[in-house]
Design a protein around this motif. Structure first.
Motif, PDB file in Angstrom:
ATOM      1  N   THR A  34       0.832  -1.210   0.000  1.00  0.00           N
ATOM      2  CA  THR A  34       0.000   0.000   0.000  1.00  0.00           C
ATOM      3  C   THR A  34       0.861   1.251   0.000  1.00  0.00           C
ATOM      4  N   GLY A  35       1.992   1.185   0.698  1.00  0.00           N
ATOM      5  CA  GLY A  35       2.888   2.328   0.789  1.00  0.00           C
ATOM      6  C   GLY A  35       2.426   3.332   1.836  1.00  0.00           C
ATOM      7  N   TRP A  36       2.960   4.541   1.729  1.00  0.00           N
ATOM      8  CA  TRP A  36       2.657   5.642   2.667  1.00  0.00           C
ATOM      9  C   TRP A  36       1.647   6.541   1.982  1.00  0.00           C
ATOM     10  N   VAL A  37       0.363   6.311   2.266  1.00  0.00           N
ATOM     11  CA  VAL A  37      -0.748   7.031   1.640  1.00  0.00           C
ATOM     12  C   VAL A  37      -1.779   7.389   2.707  1.00  0.00           C
ATOM     13  N   VAL A  71       6.806  12.904   4.940  1.00  0.00           N
ATOM     14  CA  VAL A  71       7.043  12.197   6.191  1.00  0.00           C
ATOM     15  C   VAL A  71       7.678  13.174   7.164  1.00  0.00           C
ATOM     16  N   ALA A  72       7.040  13.352   8.306  1.00  0.00           N
ATOM     17  CA  ALA A  72       7.596  14.197   9.358  1.00  0.00           C
ATOM     18  C   ALA A  72       7.883  13.330  10.569  1.00  0.00           C
ATOM     19  N   ILE A  73       9.073  13.498  11.127  1.00  0.00           N
ATOM     20  CA  ILE A  73       9.402  12.865  12.399  1.00  0.00           C
ATOM     21  C   ILE A  73       8.963  13.864  13.468  1.00  0.00           C
ATOM     22  N   VAL A  74       8.127  13.402  14.393  1.00  0.00           N
ATOM     23  CA  VAL A  74       7.524  14.314  15.369  1.00  0.00           C
ATOM     24  C   VAL A  74       7.607  13.737  16.784  1.00  0.00           C
ATOM     25  N   THR A  75       7.261  14.567  17.749  1.00  0.00           N
ATOM     26  CA  THR A  75       7.176  14.147  19.139  1.00  0.00           C
ATOM     27  C   THR A  75       5.874  13.380  19.364  1.00  0.00           C
ATOM     28  N   ASN A 101      18.106   4.367  14.453  1.00  0.00           N
ATOM     29  CA  ASN A 101      19.410   4.398  15.113  1.00  0.00           C
ATOM     30  C   ASN A 101      19.346   4.640  16.617  1.00  0.00           C
ATOM     31  N   SER A 102      18.144   4.586  17.187  1.00  0.00           N
ATOM     32  CA  SER A 102      18.024   4.712  18.644  1.00  0.00           C
ATOM     33  C   SER A 102      16.813   3.928  19.124  1.00  0.00           C
ATOM     34  N   THR A 103      16.911   3.429  20.361  1.00  0.00           N
ATOM     35  CA  THR A 103      15.794   2.697  20.928  1.00  0.00           C
ATOM     36  C   THR A 103      14.733   3.663  21.419  1.00  0.00           C
ATOM     37  N   GLY A 104      13.550   3.144  21.657  1.00  0.00           N
ATOM     38  CA  GLY A 104      12.457   3.953  22.182  1.00  0.00           C
ATOM     39  C   GLY A 104      11.381   4.193  21.149  1.00  0.00           C
ATOM     40  N   GLU A 105      10.445   5.042  21.538  1.00  0.00           N
ATOM     41  CA  GLU A 105       9.314   5.374  20.678  1.00  0.00           C
ATOM     42  C   GLU A 105       9.740   6.310  19.546  1.00  0.00           C
ATOM     43  N   HIS A 106       9.214   6.065  18.362  1.00  0.00           N
ATOM     44  CA  HIS A 106       9.452   6.903  17.184  1.00  0.00           C
ATOM     45  C   HIS A 106       8.089   7.215  16.572  1.00  0.00           C
ATOM     46  N   TYR A 107       7.896   8.466  16.160  1.00  0.00           N
ATOM     47  CA  TYR A 107       6.591   8.916  15.670  1.00  0.00           C
ATOM     48  C   TYR A 107       6.745   9.596  14.312  1.00  0.00           C
ATOM     49  N   TYR A 108       5.866   9.234  13.372  1.00  0.00           N
ATOM     50  CA  TYR A 108       5.893   9.752  12.006  1.00  0.00           C
ATOM     51  C   TYR A 108       4.476  10.145  11.600  1.00  0.00           C
ATOM     52  N   ILE A 109       4.361  11.268  10.907  1.00  0.00           N
ATOM     53  CA  ILE A 109       3.066  11.689  10.376  1.00  0.00           C
ATOM     54  C   ILE A 109       3.255  12.268   8.983  1.00  0.00           C
ATOM     55  N   THR A 111       2.219  15.543   6.893  1.00  0.00           N
ATOM     56  CA  THR A 111       1.787  16.907   7.245  1.00  0.00           C
ATOM     57  C   THR A 111       0.801  17.510   6.251  1.00  0.00           C
ATOM     58  N   ILE A 112       0.442  16.786   5.195  1.00  0.00           N
ATOM     59  CA  ILE A 112      -0.549  17.286   4.248  1.00  0.00           C
ATOM     60  C   ILE A 112      -1.893  17.398   4.983  1.00  0.00           C
ATOM     61  N   THR A 113      -2.576  18.509   4.820  1.00  0.00           N
ATOM     62  CA  THR A 113      -3.819  18.783   5.548  1.00  0.00           C
ATOM     63  C   THR A 113      -4.795  17.612   5.493  1.00  0.00           C
ATOM     64  N   GLY A 114      -5.208  17.155   6.677  1.00  0.00           N
ATOM     65  CA  GLY A 114      -6.193  16.095   6.807  1.00  0.00           C
ATOM     66  C   GLY A 114      -5.651  14.681   6.769  1.00  0.00           C
ATOM     67  N   HIS A 115      -4.418  14.502   6.353  1.00  0.00           N
ATOM     68  CA  HIS A 115      -3.889  13.145   6.204  1.00  0.00           C
ATOM     69  C   HIS A 115      -3.615  12.479   7.552  1.00  0.00           C
ATOM     70  N   CYS A 116      -2.976  13.179   8.465  1.00  0.00           N
ATOM     71  CA  CYS A 116      -2.674  12.602   9.780  1.00  0.00           C
ATOM     72  C   CYS A 116      -3.966  12.246  10.516  1.00  0.00           C
ATOM     73  N   SER A 117      -4.896  13.159  10.525  1.00  0.00           N
ATOM     74  CA  SER A 117      -6.155  12.905  11.249  1.00  0.00           C
ATOM     75  C   SER A 117      -6.945  11.760  10.613  1.00  0.00           C
ATOM     76  N   ALA A 118      -6.674  11.457   9.342  1.00  0.00           N
ATOM     77  CA  ALA A 118      -7.321  10.323   8.675  1.00  0.00           C
ATOM     78  C   ALA A 118      -6.579   9.014   8.947  1.00  0.00           C
ATOM     79  N   GLY A 119      -5.430   9.108   9.647  1.00  0.00           N
ATOM     80  CA  GLY A 119      -4.698   7.897  10.006  1.00  0.00           C
ATOM     81  C   GLY A 119      -3.355   7.717   9.345  1.00  0.00           C
ATOM     82  N   GLN A 120      -2.890   8.710   8.573  1.00  0.00           N
ATOM     83  CA  GLN A 120      -1.576   8.585   7.951  1.00  0.00           C
ATOM     84  C   GLN A 120      -0.527   9.003   8.967  1.00  0.00           C
ATOM     85  N   LYS A 121      -0.342   8.129   9.950  1.00  0.00           N
ATOM     86  CA  LYS A 121       0.637   8.345  11.012  1.00  0.00           C
ATOM     87  C   LYS A 121       1.068   6.988  11.539  1.00  0.00           C
TER      88      LYS A 121
END
Length: 167
Positions: A34-37, A71-75, A101-109, A111-121
């Motif tokens: 599916t890729g990143w859509v 793709v945005a790397i975010v907190t 390259n590091s352990t722990g939580e990593h977050y990606y979203i 940033t195109i309007t509406g995409h993150c809130s639709a689940g592209q994260k």
């Protein structure tokens, strides 16, 4: 036939283990085919990551069309609220491959309007290879994936072959 000492066997095993540890990494394509859509199901990427265990030096490939996604790397806060302001890093030209390259939580979203809130994260947890379980993004525990289990099998098989060649 030459006799091999126990010390030589131990040195061979240690060197073999070190070589295997350094060279092994898993490559993941986020969303598989599916890729990143922008997904039709808001839990698509959460479900995609649920059965995977991510380790140091694994890679994430975000396959997307330039201009349609990014793709945005975010907190964690930005991930939770889908805030597109002040990402840690922003990649706007697809595809993007990132090395973990590091352990722990990593977050990606996206940033195109509406995409993150639709689940592209995507939220993942990166563990050290010695960990047997992975705390998931919600704090739950996920057992090692088949890829993680195959690391142990590969190592055991490799050691069996080395020992067989030595004797």
């Amino acid at each position: 036939m030459a006799r091999i000492s126990m010390a030589e066997v131990i040195v061979a095993l240690v060197l073999s283990a070190a070589m295997l540890q350094v060279t092994y990494a898993e490559d993941y394509t986020v969303g598989d085919s599916t890729g990143w859509v922008r997904p039709s199901d808001s839990t698509f990427y959460t479900n995609w990551a649920a059965d995977k265990v991510f380790h140091i030096n694994d890679t994430l490939a975000f396959d997307f069309t330039t201009g349609a996604h990014d793709v945005a790397i975010v907190t964690k806060d930005a991930y939770d609220s889908c805030s597109t302001t002040n990402p840690t890093q922003l990649f706007q030209t697809g595809p993007v491959t990132l090395t973990l390259n590091s352990t722990g939580e990593h977050y990606y979203i996206c940033t195109i309007t509406g995409h993150c809130s639709a689940g592209q994260k995507l939220a993942i947890n990166v563990v050290a290879d010695s960990d047997n379980t992975t705390p998931g993004p919600s704090g739950s525990t996920t057992p090692p994936s088949a890829a993680s289990s195959s690391r142990g099998f590969t190592f055991a098989f490799f050691m069996f072959v080395v020992i067989g060649l030595l004797f």
